[in-house]
Design a protein around this motif. Structure first.
Motif, PDB file in Angstrom:
ATOM      1  N   ILE A 160      19.883  16.693   6.981  1.00  9.92           N
ATOM      2  CA  ILE A 160      18.506  16.888   7.048  1.00  9.92           C
ATOM      3  C   ILE A 160      18.217  18.417   7.417  1.00  9.92           C
ATOM      4  CG2 ILE A 160      16.141  16.224   7.684  1.00  9.92           C
ATOM      5  CD1 ILE A 160      17.652  13.299   8.547  1.00  9.92           C
ATOM      6  N   ILE A 161      17.501  19.078   6.559  1.00  2.63           N
ATOM      7  CA  ILE A 161      17.010  20.476   6.893  1.00  2.63           C
ATOM      8  C   ILE A 161      15.567  20.119   7.485  1.00  2.63           C
ATOM      9  CG2 ILE A 161      16.487  22.743   6.063  1.00  2.63           C
ATOM     10  CD1 ILE A 161      18.554  22.060   3.832  1.00  2.63           C
ATOM     11  N   LEU A 164      21.517  20.751  15.133  1.00  2.00           N
ATOM     12  CA  LEU A 164      22.009  22.124  15.491  1.00  2.00           C
ATOM     13  C   LEU A 164      20.698  23.156  15.230  1.00  2.00           C
ATOM     14  CD1 LEU A 164      24.262  24.327  15.173  1.00  2.00           C
ATOM     15  CD2 LEU A 164      24.188  24.241  12.775  1.00  2.00           C
ATOM     16  N   LYS A 165      20.541  23.715  16.300  1.00  4.27           N
ATOM     17  CA  LYS A 165      19.334  24.782  16.416  1.00  4.27           C
ATOM     18  C   LYS A 165      19.431  25.773  15.386  1.00  4.27           C
ATOM     19  CE  LYS A 165      17.914  26.991  20.167  1.00  4.27           C
ATOM     20  NZ  LYS A 165      17.194  27.096  21.591  1.00  4.27           N
ATOM     21  N   ALA A 183      11.045  22.305  14.348  1.00  5.64           N
ATOM     22  CA  ALA A 183      11.811  21.138  14.304  1.00  5.64           C
ATOM     23  C   ALA A 183      12.538  20.537  15.798  1.00  5.64           C
ATOM     24  CB  ALA A 183      12.586  21.191  13.230  1.00  5.64           C
ATOM     25  N   TYR A 184      13.230  21.794  16.128  1.00  2.00           N
ATOM     26  CA  TYR A 184      14.047  21.593  17.309  1.00  2.00           C
ATOM     27  C   TYR A 184      13.148  21.265  18.525  1.00  2.00           C
ATOM     28  CZ  TYR A 184      17.835  22.192  20.931  1.00  2.00           C
ATOM     29  OH  TYR A 184      18.920  21.777  21.670  1.00  2.00           O
ATOM     30  N   PRO A 185      12.015  21.829  18.724  1.00  2.00           N
ATOM     31  CA  PRO A 185      10.970  21.316  19.812  1.00  2.00           C
ATOM     32  C   PRO A 185      10.657  19.940  19.596  1.00  2.00           C
ATOM     33  CG  PRO A 185      10.530  23.494  19.517  1.00  2.00           C
ATOM     34  CD  PRO A 185      11.625  23.251  18.244  1.00  2.00           C
ATOM     35  N   GLY A 186      10.463  19.523  18.309  1.00  3.57           N
ATOM     36  CA  GLY A 186      10.190  18.251  17.705  1.00  3.57           C
ATOM     37  C   GLY A 186      11.185  17.385  18.216  1.00  3.57           C
ATOM     38  N   ALA A 187      12.565  17.737  18.015  1.00  5.70           N
ATOM     39  CA  ALA A 187      13.702  16.844  18.324  1.00  5.70           C
ATOM     40  C   ALA A 187      13.486  16.472  19.802  1.00  5.70           C
ATOM     41  CB  ALA A 187      14.782  17.127  17.987  1.00  5.70           C
ATOM     42  N   ASP A 188      13.445  17.804  20.631  1.00  2.17           N
ATOM     43  CA  ASP A 188      13.380  17.548  21.836  1.00  2.17           C
ATOM     44  C   ASP A 188      12.211  16.594  22.639  1.00  2.17           C
ATOM     45  OD1 ASP A 188      14.321  18.310  24.660  1.00  2.17           O
ATOM     46  OD2 ASP A 188      12.398  19.633  24.664  1.00  2.17           O
ATOM     47  N   SER A 189      11.067  16.575  21.854  1.00  6.91           N
ATOM     48  CA  SER A 189      10.011  15.759  22.016  1.00  6.91           C
ATOM     49  C   SER A 189      10.497  14.470  22.102  1.00  6.91           C
ATOM     50  CB  SER A 189       8.722  16.106  21.351  1.00  6.91           C
ATOM     51  OG  SER A 189       8.608  15.851  20.391  1.00  6.91           O
ATOM     52  N   VAL A 190      11.175  13.848  21.124  1.00 13.43           N
ATOM     53  CA  VAL A 190      11.701  12.797  20.765  1.00 13.43           C
ATOM     54  C   VAL A 190      12.539  12.129  22.219  1.00 13.43           C
ATOM     55  CG1 VAL A 190      13.442  11.241  19.408  1.00 13.43           C
ATOM     56  CG2 VAL A 190      11.677  12.548  18.346  1.00 13.43           C
ATOM     57  N   LYS A 223      28.316  10.568   9.668  1.00 12.57           N
ATOM     58  CA  LYS A 223      27.545  11.592  10.489  1.00 12.57           C
ATOM     59  C   LYS A 223      26.330  12.040   9.601  1.00 12.57           C
ATOM     60  CE  LYS A 223      32.022  12.760  12.541  1.00 12.57           C
ATOM     61  NZ  LYS A 223      33.063  13.551  12.173  1.00 12.57           N
ATOM     62  N   ILE A 224      25.211  12.521  10.468  1.00 11.08           N
ATOM     63  CA  ILE A 224      24.135  13.066  10.059  1.00 11.08           C
ATOM     64  C   ILE A 224      23.907  14.531  10.681  1.00 11.08           C
ATOM     65  CG2 ILE A 224      21.668  13.164   9.779  1.00 11.08           C
ATOM     66  CD1 ILE A 224      21.906   9.917   9.781  1.00 11.08           C
ATOM     67  N   LEU A 225      23.834  15.483   9.954  1.00 13.92           N
ATOM     68  CA  LEU A 225      23.539  16.832  10.583  1.00 13.92           C
ATOM     69  C   LEU A 225      22.155  17.070  10.297  1.00 13.92           C
ATOM     70  CD1 LEU A 225      24.750  19.648  11.754  1.00 13.92           C
ATOM     71  CD2 LEU A 225      25.144  20.418   9.334  1.00 13.92           C
ATOM     72  N   ILE A 226      21.729  17.603  11.315  1.00 14.14           N
ATOM     73  CA  ILE A 226      20.250  18.027  11.310  1.00 14.14           C
ATOM     74  C   ILE A 226      20.233  19.559  11.670  1.00 14.14           C
ATOM     75  CG2 ILE A 226      17.998  18.001  12.202  1.00 14.14           C
ATOM     76  CD1 ILE A 226      18.416  15.076  12.779  1.00 14.14           C
TER      77      ILE A 226
END
Length: 138
Positions: free
Chosen positions: A67-68, A42-43, A21-28, A11-14
């Protein structure tokens, strides 16, 4: 067809900052890009709020890599990125004491539209944990 082997440490925890970064993940996701399904996001307001023991506890509970993802120097909380980078040095020392490979924990800056960087970080971490958790031949 056989069932795929599930790696319990895969498992990878971000930890993704809510302002970058959270909006960046959302854009993905909005771009319909895919990343490994073993990824959990995790936001968070600022990763520096998490104590050192949090990271060690995550590894003990089966997280293979963390990954932080932060805003980097553009963090809205003055000094948070530098403080996190300094805290990371302490966490790395604790990880070494416990026999944990420090490649399992990474700090990176991700912007709100950094799709490629986000995907690259996740895929790199996935490769690291696959390599580290691969059984060794006797």
């Amino acid at each position: 067809m056989g069932q795929a082997r599930v790696n319990e440490h895969g498992k990878i925890l971000i930890l993704a900052t809510e302002s970058c970064a959270y909006p960046g993940a959302d854009s993905v996701g909005q771009a319909h890009a895919s990343y490994p399904p073993n990824t959990y996001i995790l936001k968070v307001k600022a990763p520096v709020l998490f104590p050192e023991q949090f990271y060690l506890d995550c590894f003990k509970k089966g997280i293979g890599g963390i990954i932080i993802m932060s805003c980097g120097e553009e963090c809205p909380y003055e000094g948070a990125y530098k403080a996190m980078a300094q805290r990371l040095d302490n966490i790395y020392a604790l990880m070494k004491e416990q026999g944990l490979d420090i490649r399992r924990l990474r700090l990176t800056a991700i912007c709100t539209v950094c799709n490629r960087a986000f995907l690259n970080e996740v895929n790199q971490m996935n490769q690291v944990i696959e390599e580290l958790d691969r059984p060794t031949q006797a």
